[in-house]
Write a protein that holds these residues in place. Structure first.
Motif, PDB file in Angstrom:
ATOM      1  N   ASP A  22       2.129   4.922   1.064  1.00 53.35           N
ATOM      2  CA  ASP A  22       2.054   5.774   2.244  1.00 53.35           C
ATOM      3  C   ASP A  22       1.474   7.093   1.761  1.00 53.35           C
ATOM      4  OD1 ASP A  22       2.355   7.414   4.424  1.00 53.35           O
ATOM      5  OD2 ASP A  22       4.470   6.924   4.758  1.00 53.35           O
ATOM      6  N   THR A  23       0.200   7.312   2.029  1.00 53.75           N
ATOM      7  CA  THR A  23      -0.477   8.510   1.520  1.00 53.75           C
ATOM      8  C   THR A  23      -0.211   9.734   2.387  1.00 53.75           C
ATOM      9  OG1 THR A  23      -2.514   8.137   2.769  1.00 53.75           O
ATOM     10  CG2 THR A  23      -2.331   7.075   0.593  1.00 53.75           C
TER      11      THR A  23
ATOM     12  N   ARG B  49       2.574   3.807  11.255  1.00 57.63           N
ATOM     13  CA  ARG B  49       2.919   5.083  10.590  1.00 57.63           C
ATOM     14  C   ARG B  49       2.044   6.209  11.125  1.00 57.63           C
ATOM     15  NH1 ARG B  49       2.910   2.140   5.377  1.00 57.63           N
ATOM     16  NH2 ARG B  49       0.905   3.133   4.962  1.00 57.63           N
TER      17      ARG B  49
ATOM     18  N   LEU C 154       0.494   0.400   8.612  1.00 60.56           N
ATOM     19  CA  LEU C 154      -0.123   1.717   8.397  1.00 60.56           C
ATOM     20  C   LEU C 154      -0.569   2.344   9.711  1.00 60.56           C
ATOM     21  CD1 LEU C 154      -3.527   2.000   8.353  1.00 60.56           C
ATOM     22  CD2 LEU C 154      -3.236   0.579   6.350  1.00 60.56           C
TER      23      LEU C 154
ATOM     24  N   LEU D 174       0.848  -1.186   0.000  1.00 59.23           N
ATOM     25  CA  LEU D 174       0.000   0.000   0.000  1.00 59.23           C
ATOM     26  C   LEU D 174       0.881   1.232   0.000  1.00 59.23           C
ATOM     27  CD1 LEU D 174      -2.651  -0.982   2.685  1.00 59.23           C
ATOM     28  CD2 LEU D 174      -3.004  -0.804   0.234  1.00 59.23           C
TER      29      LEU D 174
ATOM     30  N   ALA E 234      -6.860   3.453   0.790  1.00 60.18           N
ATOM     31  CA  ALA E 234      -6.099   2.595  -0.131  1.00 60.18           C
ATOM     32  C   ALA E 234      -6.291   1.127   0.223  1.00 60.18           C
ATOM     33  CB  ALA E 234      -4.614   2.972  -0.099  1.00 60.18           C
TER      34      ALA E 234
ATOM     35  N   LEU F 281      -3.750   8.749   7.891  1.00 59.35           N
ATOM     36  CA  LEU F 281      -4.423   7.504   8.247  1.00 59.35           C
ATOM     37  C   LEU F 281      -5.644   7.285   7.357  1.00 59.35           C
ATOM     38  CD1 LEU F 281      -4.825   5.043  10.054  1.00 59.35           C
ATOM     39  CD2 LEU F 281      -6.017   6.533  11.687  1.00 59.35           C
TER      40      LEU F 281
ATOM     41  N   ASP G 107      -4.452   6.156   3.927  1.00 59.91           N
ATOM     42  CA  ASP G 107      -3.929   4.789   3.952  1.00 59.91           C
ATOM     43  C   ASP G 107      -5.061   3.765   4.075  1.00 59.91           C
ATOM     44  OD1 ASP G 107      -1.408   5.870   3.789  1.00 59.91           O
ATOM     45  OD2 ASP G 107      -0.816   5.352   5.830  1.00 59.91           O
TER      46      ASP G 107
END
Length: 195
Positions: free
Chosen positions: A78-79, A141, A138, A76, A88, A82, A85
């Motif tokens: 890392d947009t 992150r 995620l 996925l 996605a 949260l 992510d």
């Protein structure tokens, strides 16, 4: 010095494996999981039924192997948020569930997994654990970015995202919409934040 032993039996033929996979991918959307028989697969593949049984012990094991064959480990992006992510992730899960073969096979295959613990264990290792690892990463992150005050429960977030996607598509028989992934992500985010 002894010479190496020859393998017993005939070697596996890749063309037969490919014919079986192609037959399943053709038949499942047409006849459904319940209508899928070894006889129909053999006829569609142009092979003997014994060739299928040499490779697969059951319909569930066969369909499972077709769904995972050649499947690359997913990742996925890392947009940076949260919400992004989780959107996605939801989009990835919806994409898997709306694949014609997966969509036709999933409900019946999940029912069969209750009777076949060895395939259920492989399903947990191959699908569930992989998605859980993506979710754990995620969430970590998001915690490091300060979006989450504490570590979130990846199992709960997974249940919110995966369960909602499954319920929407299979139990409620609703079509996917352009906003569905972000709506599912909002439920996952609420689960991550403990709301």
């Amino acid at each position: 010095m002894q010479s190496p032993k020859q393998p017993i039996g005939r070697p596996r033929e890749n063309r037969v494996d490919a014919a079986i996979r192609a037959a399943v991918r053709e038949l499942v959307p047409r006849v459904g999981y319940a209508g899928l028989t070894m006889d129909a697969i053999a006829a569609e593949a142009g092979i003997g039924k014994a060739a299928i049984y040499r490779r697969h012990t059951s319909r569930g094991e066969l369909v499972f192997s077709v769904l995972v064959h050649g499947r690359k480990t997913r990742s996925l992006p890392d947009t940076g948020t949260l919400a992004g992510d989780l959107t996605a992730l939801a989009d990835l899960i919806l994409g898997i569930f709306t694949d014609p073969v997966t969509a036709a096979a999933t409900p019946g295959l999940l029912a069969d997994l209750q009777q076949q613990p060895d395939i259920a264990a492989r399903f947990q290792e191959r699908f569930v654990a992989e998605e859980r690892a993506l979710i754990s990463a995620l969430l970590e992150r998001a915690r490091q970015r300060g979006e989450l005050a504490a570590a979130a429960d990846p199992v709960l977030v997974h249940a919110a995202v995966l369960g909602t996607a499954y319920a929407w598509l299979f139990l409620l028989a609703q079509p996917p919409t352009p906003a569905l992934a972000s709506r599912i992500a909002a439920l996952g985010e609420a689960a991550a934040r403990g709301h």
